[in-house]
Enzyme design. Structure first.
Site, PDB file in Angstrom:
ATOM      1  N   HIS A   1       0.666  -1.554  -0.299  1.00  0.00           N
ATOM      2  CA  HIS A   1       0.018  -0.216  -0.016  1.00  0.00           C
ATOM      3  C   HIS A   1       0.867   1.341  -0.440  1.00  0.00           C
ATOM      4  O   HIS A   1       1.993   1.467   1.215  1.00  0.00           O
ATOM      5  CB  HIS A   1      -1.059   0.180   0.969  1.00  0.00           C
ATOM      6  CG  HIS A   1      -2.170   0.555   1.173  1.00  0.00           C
ATOM      7  ND1 HIS A   1      -1.830   2.337   1.155  1.00  0.00           N
ATOM      8  CD2 HIS A   1      -3.927   0.537   0.934  1.00  0.00           C
ATOM      9  CE1 HIS A   1      -3.001   2.907   1.225  1.00  0.00           C
ATOM     10  NE2 HIS A   1      -3.858   1.802   1.207  1.00  0.00           N
TER      11      HIS A   1
ATOM     12  N   GLU B   1     -10.705  -5.145   1.941  1.00  0.00           N
ATOM     13  CA  GLU B   1      -8.741  -4.942   1.630  1.00  0.00           C
ATOM     14  C   GLU B   1      -8.151  -5.897   3.260  1.00  0.00           C
ATOM     15  O   GLU B   1      -7.668  -6.410   3.447  1.00  0.00           O
ATOM     16  CB  GLU B   1      -8.303  -3.561   1.638  1.00  0.00           C
ATOM     17  CG  GLU B   1      -7.193  -3.736   2.337  1.00  0.00           C
ATOM     18  CD  GLU B   1      -7.070  -1.976   1.757  1.00  0.00           C
ATOM     19  OE1 GLU B   1      -6.855  -1.601   0.208  1.00  0.00           O
ATOM     20  OE2 GLU B   1      -6.720  -0.678   2.299  1.00  0.00           O
TER      21      GLU B   1
END
Ligand code: 5GW
Ligand code: MN
Length: 275
Positions: A158, A228
């Site tokens: 990320h 997620e």
């Protein structure tokens, strides 16, 4: 040979490579994969207004995504008529539309995406491709995303969290959720905008996440970052065999200032949230 990067982590503690610019030779890796005649399934959801992202997504993918390999896009949409029909696809590249229902709440998309990918793999994709990538549509390619990204189980770090310690990762922490990650576990925080791998491995991932999303829903729990969070739980328990650096999942809202990012390959476009 290109010098190996020394300014960033290029291998995980379990010896999976982390792909950064400068860690691979595109010509060598393309040549190594070329003879295998691989087909890469690529799922992308464009429900409701999100069909507006398809043109830039597809046009930029044709320039940068798995160029030289066969790619089969699967566009999951409730509005087939809004899928641009005049995007020119390269040789060996195909687009299929998978009709889905309109979702009532946006959380429903997050809940159903894993299920719909799982089902599509079982129904037909397992016969039609060797690898699969699952991508967000509100994205654009700016640089090469090619065979260097292929592996059995592939996830991207990320762009907002790679510089932070584990204690700062936004994993789901509440033990009432099946996505709960204890404080002393977890290696990286991954972005759900891109994940992929071999069909069998991604099938197992989507099936497990789907089951966990349903268990949570049945007890009225929604993980902090929805799918997620579940993806991250899965990847804590099942280590990816290859990691993509944040070059592969940048966010336009972050700008381009980080010095370790030599190029942005794939990036989230800035959305008008009010719309
Ligand atoms: C709409 C409103 C809020 C959140 C999601 C949506 C939405 C998502 C939608 O109306 N239609 C749709 O197709 N999606 C799919 O879910 C798109 O493929 C999108 O890329 C993906 C994830 O939703 P995003 O991109 O809004 O989530 P973030 O976390 O990347 O901003
Ligand atoms: Mn997105």
């Amino acid at each position: 040979m290109e010098p190996v990067r020394t300014d960033v982590l290029t291998v995980t503690p379990w010896l999976a490579p982390i792909v950064w610019e400068g860690t691979f030779d595109p010509l060598v890796i393309d040549e190594a994969f070329r003879t295998h005649n691989l087909t890469i399934a690529t799922t992308v959801f464009a429900v409701g207004k999100y069909t507006r992202f398809l043109r830039d997504f597809l046009e930029s993918a044709e320039k940068h995504f798995m160029v030289g390999l066969d790619v089969h896009y699967y566009v999951f949409t409730d509005l087939p008529g809004d899928v641009p029909s005049n995007v020119t696809l390269g040789v060996g590249r195909l687009l299929s539309i998978v009709k889905v229902m309109k979702f009532d709440r946006w959380q429903e998309i997050s809940l159903r995406r894993m299920e719909l990918i799982q089902t599509a793999i079982e129904d037909h994709i397992h016969r039609e491709a060797h690898y699969i990538f699952c991508l967000d549509v509100d994205m654009r390619f700016h640089g090469r995303v090619g065979s260097e990204a292929l592996g059995r189980l592939v996830a991207a770090i990320h762009p907002w969290f790679y510089m932070y310690p584990r204690s700062q990762y936004p994993y789901e922490r509440r033990t009432v959720s099946t996505a709960s990650v204890p404080e002393d576990q977890g290696d990286f925080y991954y972005q759900a905008n891109i994940f992929g791998g071999a069909l069998e491995d991604v099938h197992r991932l989507t099936k497990t996440c789907r089951e966990h999303l349903e268990v949570d829903k049945s007890v009225g729990v929604e993980a902090v970052w929805q799918e997620e969070s579940h993806l991250n739980w899965y990847l804590v328990k099942n280590k990816p065999t290859k990691l993509l650096s944040p070059e592969y999942v940048w966010d336009d809202a972050r700008g381009g200032k980080a010095k370790e990012i030599k190029l942005v390959r794939f990036s989230s476009v800035i959305k008008n949230k009010a719309e």
